[in-house]
Design a protein around this motif. Structure first.
Motif, PDB file in Angstrom:
ATOM      1  N   MET A 165       0.805  -1.192   0.000  1.00  0.00           N
ATOM      2  CA  MET A 165       0.000   0.000   0.000  1.00  0.00           C
ATOM      3  C   MET A 165       0.852   1.263   0.000  1.00  0.00           C
ATOM      4  N   SER A 166       2.092   1.120  -0.238  1.00  0.00           N
ATOM      5  CA  SER A 166       2.943   2.290  -0.216  1.00  0.00           C
ATOM      6  C   SER A 166       3.211   2.809  -1.620  1.00  0.00           C
ATOM      7  N   ASP A 167       2.494   2.341  -2.609  1.00  0.00           N
ATOM      8  CA  ASP A 167       2.683   2.759  -3.978  1.00  0.00           C
ATOM      9  C   ASP A 167       2.237   4.209  -4.140  1.00  0.00           C
ATOM     10  N   GLY A 168       3.200   5.082  -4.432  1.00  0.00           N
ATOM     11  CA  GLY A 168       2.920   6.503  -4.541  1.00  0.00           C
ATOM     12  C   GLY A 168       2.029   6.868  -5.716  1.00  0.00           C
ATOM     13  N   ASP A 169       1.944   5.976  -6.737  1.00  0.00           N
ATOM     14  CA  ASP A 169       1.127   6.259  -7.914  1.00  0.00           C
ATOM     15  C   ASP A 169      -0.342   5.938  -7.685  1.00  0.00           C
ATOM     16  N   GLU A 170      -0.634   5.255  -6.612  1.00  0.00           N
ATOM     17  CA  GLU A 170      -1.996   4.837  -6.327  1.00  0.00           C
ATOM     18  C   GLU A 170      -2.742   5.977  -5.642  1.00  0.00           C
ATOM     19  N   SER A 171      -3.998   6.186  -6.022  1.00  0.00           N
ATOM     20  CA  SER A 171      -4.783   7.267  -5.420  1.00  0.00           C
ATOM     21  C   SER A 171      -5.124   6.934  -3.974  1.00  0.00           C
ATOM     22  N   PRO A 172      -5.370   7.956  -3.155  1.00  0.00           N
ATOM     23  CA  PRO A 172      -5.771   7.704  -1.768  1.00  0.00           C
ATOM     24  C   PRO A 172      -7.008   6.819  -1.676  1.00  0.00           C
ATOM     25  N   GLY A 173      -7.975   7.044  -2.546  1.00  0.00           N
ATOM     26  CA  GLY A 173      -9.191   6.239  -2.524  1.00  0.00           C
ATOM     27  C   GLY A 173      -8.907   4.773  -2.789  1.00  0.00           C
ATOM     28  N   ARG A 174      -8.011   4.505  -3.727  1.00  0.00           N
ATOM     29  CA  ARG A 174      -7.664   3.113  -4.038  1.00  0.00           C
ATOM     30  C   ARG A 174      -6.936   2.451  -2.864  1.00  0.00           C
ATOM     31  N   ARG A 175      -6.026   3.188  -2.216  1.00  0.00           N
ATOM     32  CA  ARG A 175      -5.327   2.639  -1.052  1.00  0.00           C
ATOM     33  C   ARG A 175      -6.316   2.358   0.075  1.00  0.00           C
ATOM     34  N   PHE A 176      -7.244   3.290   0.305  1.00  0.00           N
ATOM     35  CA  PHE A 176      -8.262   3.101   1.338  1.00  0.00           C
ATOM     36  C   PHE A 176      -9.148   1.908   1.003  1.00  0.00           C
ATOM     37  N   GLY A 177      -9.560   1.805  -0.254  1.00  0.00           N
ATOM     38  CA  GLY A 177     -10.383   0.671  -0.687  1.00  0.00           C
ATOM     39  C   GLY A 177      -9.669  -0.648  -0.481  1.00  0.00           C
ATOM     40  N   ALA A 178      -8.383  -0.697  -0.792  1.00  0.00           N
ATOM     41  CA  ALA A 178      -7.603  -1.927  -0.594  1.00  0.00           C
ATOM     42  C   ALA A 178      -7.529  -2.286   0.887  1.00  0.00           C
ATOM     43  N   LEU A 179      -7.364  -1.274   1.740  1.00  0.00           N
ATOM     44  CA  LEU A 179      -7.340  -1.501   3.184  1.00  0.00           C
ATOM     45  C   LEU A 179      -8.667  -2.100   3.646  1.00  0.00           C
ATOM     46  N   LEU A 180      -9.780  -1.556   3.164  1.00  0.00           N
ATOM     47  CA  LEU A 180     -11.102  -2.057   3.552  1.00  0.00           C
ATOM     48  C   LEU A 180     -11.312  -3.488   3.063  1.00  0.00           C
ATOM     49  N   ARG A 181     -10.963  -3.752   1.811  1.00  0.00           N
ATOM     50  CA  ARG A 181     -11.162  -5.102   1.259  1.00  0.00           C
ATOM     51  C   ARG A 181     -10.352  -6.133   2.039  1.00  0.00           C
ATOM     52  N   LYS A 182      -9.098  -5.801   2.341  1.00  0.00           N
ATOM     53  CA  LYS A 182      -8.244  -6.735   3.080  1.00  0.00           C
ATOM     54  C   LYS A 182      -8.801  -6.986   4.481  1.00  0.00           C
ATOM     55  N   ALA A 183      -9.179  -5.914   5.165  1.00  0.00           N
ATOM     56  CA  ALA A 183      -9.711  -6.061   6.528  1.00  0.00           C
ATOM     57  C   ALA A 183     -11.003  -6.869   6.518  1.00  0.00           C
ATOM     58  N   ARG A 184     -11.845  -6.617   5.539  1.00  0.00           N
ATOM     59  CA  ARG A 184     -13.113  -7.355   5.461  1.00  0.00           C
ATOM     60  C   ARG A 184     -12.852  -8.828   5.194  1.00  0.00           C
ATOM     61  N   ALA A 185     -11.913  -9.122   4.295  1.00  0.00           N
ATOM     62  CA  ALA A 185     -11.568 -10.525   4.012  1.00  0.00           C
ATOM     63  C   ALA A 185     -10.958 -11.185   5.248  1.00  0.00           C
ATOM     64  N   ASP A 186     -10.075 -10.467   5.935  1.00  0.00           N
ATOM     65  CA  ASP A 186      -9.451 -11.010   7.148  1.00  0.00           C
ATOM     66  C   ASP A 186     -10.475 -11.314   8.227  1.00  0.00           C
ATOM     67  N   GLN A 187     -11.538 -10.508   8.289  1.00  0.00           N
ATOM     68  CA  GLN A 187     -12.587 -10.692   9.293  1.00  0.00           C
ATOM     69  C   GLN A 187     -13.680 -11.660   8.814  1.00  0.00           C
ATOM     70  N   HIS A 188     -13.583 -12.082   7.544  1.00  0.00           N
ATOM     71  CA  HIS A 188     -14.577 -12.991   6.951  1.00  0.00           C
ATOM     72  C   HIS A 188     -15.979 -12.380   7.028  1.00  0.00           C
ATOM     73  N   LEU A 189     -16.063 -11.091   6.663  1.00  0.00           N
ATOM     74  CA  LEU A 189     -17.347 -10.391   6.686  1.00  0.00           C
ATOM     75  C   LEU A 189     -17.817 -10.099   5.263  1.00  0.00           C
TER      76      LEU A 189
END
Length: 143
Positions: A1-25
């Protein structure tokens, strides 16, 4: 998630998707738990919003058990150093993370943890022997 070319929204979305998958929600479970509208949450998770509402970010972080500082960093409002967070962990496959959690879980019986440790040590030793055999193979040159 440290890719400087990625938009803030995309980084935030990736964080949410990963957390949701980790929580099995499901997305619906996050929406219910957070109180954020379904369409809004889906836009966040898809990375289509660079400046989400702070109250919604906090609610989603609570629902997904995300440290809110992680969301702030994903959205580009600072660095891990700014918020006294350790460096990001390497992106190991989920199975490796799960094995570590099981081995550290004192709520599991010692016998079950020992069985997993034995299996992991056996697999690791097998891998080491295979690598050693590969490294010892003579190389052939083709002309």
């Amino acid at each position: 998630m440290s890719d400087g070319d990625e938009s803030p929204g995309r980084r935030f979305g990736a964080l949410l998707r990963k957390a949701r998958a980790d929580q099995h929600l499901s997305q619906e479970q996050v929406v219910t738990e957070s109180g954020v509208g379904e369409a809004t949450y889906k836009r966040y998770e898809q990375g289509r919003v660079d400046n989400p509402y702070a109250a919604q970010v906090v609610a989603i972080c609570r629902a997904l058990k995300i440290n809110p500082r992680e969301a702030v960093i994903a959205l580009g409002f600072g660095t891990r150093d700014d918020y006294d967070l350790p460096p990001e962990e390497p992106p190991y496959p989920q199975m490796i993370t799960d094995i570590g959690r099981v081995l550290a879980d004192e709520g599991r019986s010692a016998a079950k943890r020992a069985a997993l440790e034995h299996a992991v040590v056996g697999a690791y030793e097998s891998w080491r022997m295979t690598i050693a055999a590969i490294d010892e193979r003579p190389t052939t040159r083709r002309s």
